[in-house]
Design a protein around this motif. Sequence first.
Motif, PDB file in Angstrom:
ATOM      1  N   LEU A 126       8.816 -11.168  -3.653  1.00 31.50           N
ATOM      2  CA  LEU A 126       7.974 -10.058  -4.136  1.00 31.50           C
ATOM      3  C   LEU A 126       6.578 -10.544  -4.533  1.00 31.50           C
ATOM      4  O   LEU A 126       5.660  -9.739  -4.717  1.00 31.50           O
ATOM      5  N   GLY A 129       2.795  -9.966  -3.032  1.00 27.78           N
ATOM      6  CA  GLY A 129       1.755  -9.073  -3.572  1.00 27.78           C
ATOM      7  C   GLY A 129       1.444  -7.915  -2.642  1.00 27.78           C
ATOM      8  O   GLY A 129       0.349  -7.353  -2.687  1.00 27.78           O
ATOM      9  N   GLU A 131       1.902  -4.369  -1.967  1.00 25.94           N
ATOM     10  CA  GLU A 131       2.343  -3.112  -2.586  1.00 25.94           C
ATOM     11  C   GLU A 131       1.418  -1.997  -2.137  1.00 25.94           C
ATOM     12  O   GLU A 131       0.224  -2.233  -1.945  1.00 25.94           O
ATOM     13  N   HIS A 132       1.965  -0.816  -1.984  1.00 29.19           N
ATOM     14  CA  HIS A 132       1.082   0.319  -1.724  1.00 29.19           C
ATOM     15  C   HIS A 132       1.730   1.621  -2.195  1.00 29.19           C
ATOM     16  O   HIS A 132       2.960   1.718  -2.327  1.00 29.19           O
ATOM     17  N   VAL A 139       5.838   4.194  -4.942  1.00 29.41           N
ATOM     18  CA  VAL A 139       5.207   2.919  -4.594  1.00 29.41           C
ATOM     19  C   VAL A 139       6.209   2.071  -3.828  1.00 29.41           C
ATOM     20  O   VAL A 139       7.397   2.055  -4.141  1.00 29.41           O
ATOM     21  N   GLU A 140       5.711   1.372  -2.806  1.00 30.45           N
ATOM     22  CA  GLU A 140       6.566   0.439  -2.080  1.00 30.45           C
ATOM     23  C   GLU A 140       6.035  -0.974  -2.319  1.00 30.45           C
ATOM     24  O   GLU A 140       4.863  -1.252  -2.086  1.00 30.45           O
ATOM     25  N   SER A 141       6.921  -1.872  -2.825  1.00 30.97           N
ATOM     26  CA  SER A 141       6.568  -3.279  -3.031  1.00 30.97           C
ATOM     27  C   SER A 141       7.411  -4.086  -2.053  1.00 30.97           C
ATOM     28  O   SER A 141       8.634  -3.966  -2.048  1.00 30.97           O
ATOM     29  N   LEU A 142       6.759  -4.907  -1.254  1.00 29.15           N
ATOM     30  CA  LEU A 142       7.499  -5.583  -0.186  1.00 29.15           C
ATOM     31  C   LEU A 142       7.999  -6.954  -0.625  1.00 29.15           C
ATOM     32  O   LEU A 142       7.236  -7.773  -1.132  1.00 29.15           O
ATOM     33  N   LYS A 143       9.278  -7.170  -0.388  1.00 32.83           N
ATOM     34  CA  LYS A 143       9.892  -8.469  -0.671  1.00 32.83           C
ATOM     35  C   LYS A 143      10.008  -9.195   0.656  1.00 32.83           C
ATOM     36  O   LYS A 143      10.761  -8.784   1.534  1.00 32.83           O
TER      37      LYS A 143
END
Length: 336
Positions: A126, A129, A131-132, A139-143
């Motif tokens: 994660l 960094g 995120e959008h 919000v979507e945070s990409l791992k």
Amino acid sequence: MAASTHNLTLIPGDGIGPEVTAAVVTVLDVAGVAINWDRQDAGIVAFERTGQTLPAELLDSVTRNTVALKGPCTTPVGEGFASVNVGLRKALDLFANVRPVNNLPGVTSRFSGVDLVIVRENTEDLYAGLEHVIVPGIVESLKIITEAASTRIAEFAFAYARRERRTRVTAVHKANIMKLGDGLFLDSVRAVSRRFQDVTYDERIVDAACMHLVMRPEQFDVLVMPNLYGDIVSDLCAGLVGGLGVVPGANLGANLAVFEAVHGSAPDIAGRDLANPTALLLSAVMMLRHLGEMEAADRVKAALDQVMSAGRIRTRDVGGTASTTDFTRALCEAMT
Ligand code: NAI
């Protein structure tokens, strides 16, 4: 003492960073290690001077010197600039974060016999960094987990275990829920484990690992895990042996090394001569060993053990009343 003078980068950081780095520079000087420090600003301090939080001259300095000692840098919560600490690790490809957790003589803690090492993957997860906002309120945070980075950190952990004569590597994961991401991490570690038959291998799901760590930490040896779990589990483990003031760390790449404590900039005590420099000093002991300065490393560690065991001069976080200055003076006196 090694004959040559070491050219090293010093990043004081902010918050308690300048206080603990100054203490460590003094102790290393009294220990007789010849070092030319190239001081470089990072984070807020650098931004105020150059408009950048991670200036190119800092990256050039670490690349040139190959070794740095770093104080903590503040990262604004929920807004503002991205973490300088994460940025530095990514920019220099410092892929392995090594955090040894041990009891120190004289430091009262909940457990004795803790002797474990956290090996944290330092470049993805994660912490990518990415995120959008999809639509307001979502919000979507990409791992991000890759086979390449997972294999690289696993190889590092097993090679480290073998070199340091440790017997077991435990992979920490949440592959029961994140079947693809943590599943890929786990498959990668398993594949590497088959090449290290002399090191015992096992696995723990991160939540259960935390429970076992706070019940019987002495059962663990080397733990390897993705970035976010490594961040959280490191602080948990610091709490097992006396707190964030006493746990060191190293960020290692193929050729570069940045040594820094686990703790942050501690704004609640910054500028008050209260910070414990032990965590950064132990990071510096790791740095001295990395530089081949074994005798100096032993001398500094012995002074620390002596002052801590005597128990008269300790900082507030480990039950004393001494200031950073008093504690640093006691360490220097213990070496003379
Ligand atoms: P923190 O580690 O700075 O402080 C947590 C608690 O531990 C505070 O009560 C503090 O006083 C105490 N503490 C930490 N180090 C100590 C020391 N050497 N001596 C005595 N007491 C100590 O964590 P926090 O408050 O969550 O973060 C503060 C800032 O530091 C944030 O902006 C965060 O992003 C940043 N940070 C930076 C890191 C780095 O530069 N590598 C690592 C962790 C956090």
